[in-house]
Design an enzyme around this catalytic site. Structure first.
Site, short mmCIF file in Angstrom:
data_model
loop_
_atom_site.label_atom_id
_atom_site.label_comp_id
_atom_site.label_asym_id
_atom_site.label_seq_id
_atom_site.Cartn_x
_atom_site.Cartn_y
_atom_site.Cartn_z
N CYS A 31 0.83 -1.21 0.00
CA CYS A 31 0.00 0.00 0.00
C CYS A 31 0.87 1.26 0.00
CB CYS A 31 -0.92 -0.01 1.22
SG CYS A 31 -1.86 1.52 1.40
N LYS A 58 -10.84 -8.04 6.50
CA LYS A 58 -10.33 -7.32 7.66
C LYS A 58 -10.85 -7.90 8.97
CE LYS A 58 -10.50 -3.31 4.67
NZ LYS A 58 -11.34 -2.18 4.25
N VAL A 71 -5.45 1.59 5.90
CA VAL A 71 -4.12 1.70 6.51
C VAL A 71 -3.42 2.91 5.87
CG1 VAL A 71 -3.88 -0.75 7.05
CG2 VAL A 71 -3.17 0.04 4.80
N GLU A 84 -5.08 7.84 8.92
CA GLU A 84 -4.96 8.72 7.75
C GLU A 84 -3.48 9.08 7.57
OE1 GLU A 84 -7.25 9.10 5.61
OE2 GLU A 84 -8.86 8.29 6.86
N SER A 85 -2.94 8.77 6.39
CA SER A 85 -1.48 8.79 6.23
C SER A 85 -0.82 10.14 6.53
CB SER A 85 -1.09 8.28 4.84
OG SER A 85 -1.62 9.05 3.80
#
Length: 240
Positions: A31, A58, A71, A84-85
């Site tokens: 990802c 999941k 993720v 949240e990245s």
């Protein structure tokens, strides 16, 4: 004992508490959004453990931590959860200040956030073009739009006259932008960068960064995973 790198699905039991002195990252190996957090953790030398999640199956315990099911997700030893990245990356930079990746100057931080906002509108084109090609669709219009948008990144670097987007050393914005360019060849957009020499120089510099080298997959591995993803049965454990 470190967690297994294999992905955790619905049938997998919940992991125990995060050990003291560590932070836990819930991730998926391929990802690009999760790679942002892995880049920052590695760049800052933060002690951490990684639990990979099967995003098609999941676990309920994971959805309790992040109901959106995406993720990356961070969890601290006190049970705090952050997701949240961009938010996880800023949290890491503020919590572990020894090696700052965000600029100290408020205006420079604002510039990076504005650039990230622009880049968020570029990301969908990586998928639109690569998935369209895989399906045999005409993606020429999307390629034109993508080329126009990445040209703005090129112009930003050309105007700034620095190796990286934040200056002459790597900062947060470089790591937040990078994961999709690592996949540019696999996603079939590399030819769209032909007339962006400054951006291509940035890509070359990023490939030489030890942090990038420590977190990346080669093009072939990305292709194998992407093909399984497009076929509807993503092999999250490819290569293990």
């Amino acid at each position: 004992m470190a967690p297994s790198p294999k992905c955790h699905g619905k049938a997998c039991p919940a992991p125990g508490p995060v050990p003291n002195g560590l932070i836990r990252l819930y991730s998926m190996r391929f990802c690009p959004f999760a790679q942002r957090a892995r880049l920052v953790l590695t760049a800052k030398g933060v002690k951490h453990e990684i639990i990979n999640i099967n995003l098609k199956d999941k676990p309920d315990w994971f959805l309790e931590k992040n109901p959106s099911g995406t993720v990356p997700v961070l969890e601290t030893s006190s049970g705090q959860v952050i997701y949240e990245s961009p938010i996880t990356c800023e949290y890491l930079d503020e919590t572990y200040p020894e090696k700052r990746l965000l600029p100290s100057d408020p205006f420079e931080r604002a510039q990076q956030r504005m650039l990230l906002d622009h880049y968020s509108k570029v990301i969908p084109y990586f998928y639109k073009i690569s998935m369209g090609k895989k399906r045999g669709e005409d993606v020429s219009a999307a390629e034109v739009e993508f080329t126009e948008k990445v040209s703005q990144l090129h112009e930003y670097l050309a105007k700034k006259k620095t190796k990286y987007f934040g200056g002459d050393s790597i900062t947060m914005i470089d790591y937040l932008i990078w994961p999709w360019f690592e996949r540019a060849e696999m996603m079939g957009v590399k030819h769209c960068l032909a007339n962006t020499p400054e951006l291509r120089k940035w890509i070359e510099c990023m490939f030489e960064d030890p942090v990038v080298k420590a977190t990346m997959f080669n093009t072939e591995d990305h292709k194998v995973f992407f093909n399984t993803y497009m076929d509807g049965n993503p092999n999250y454990d490819h290569g293990l």
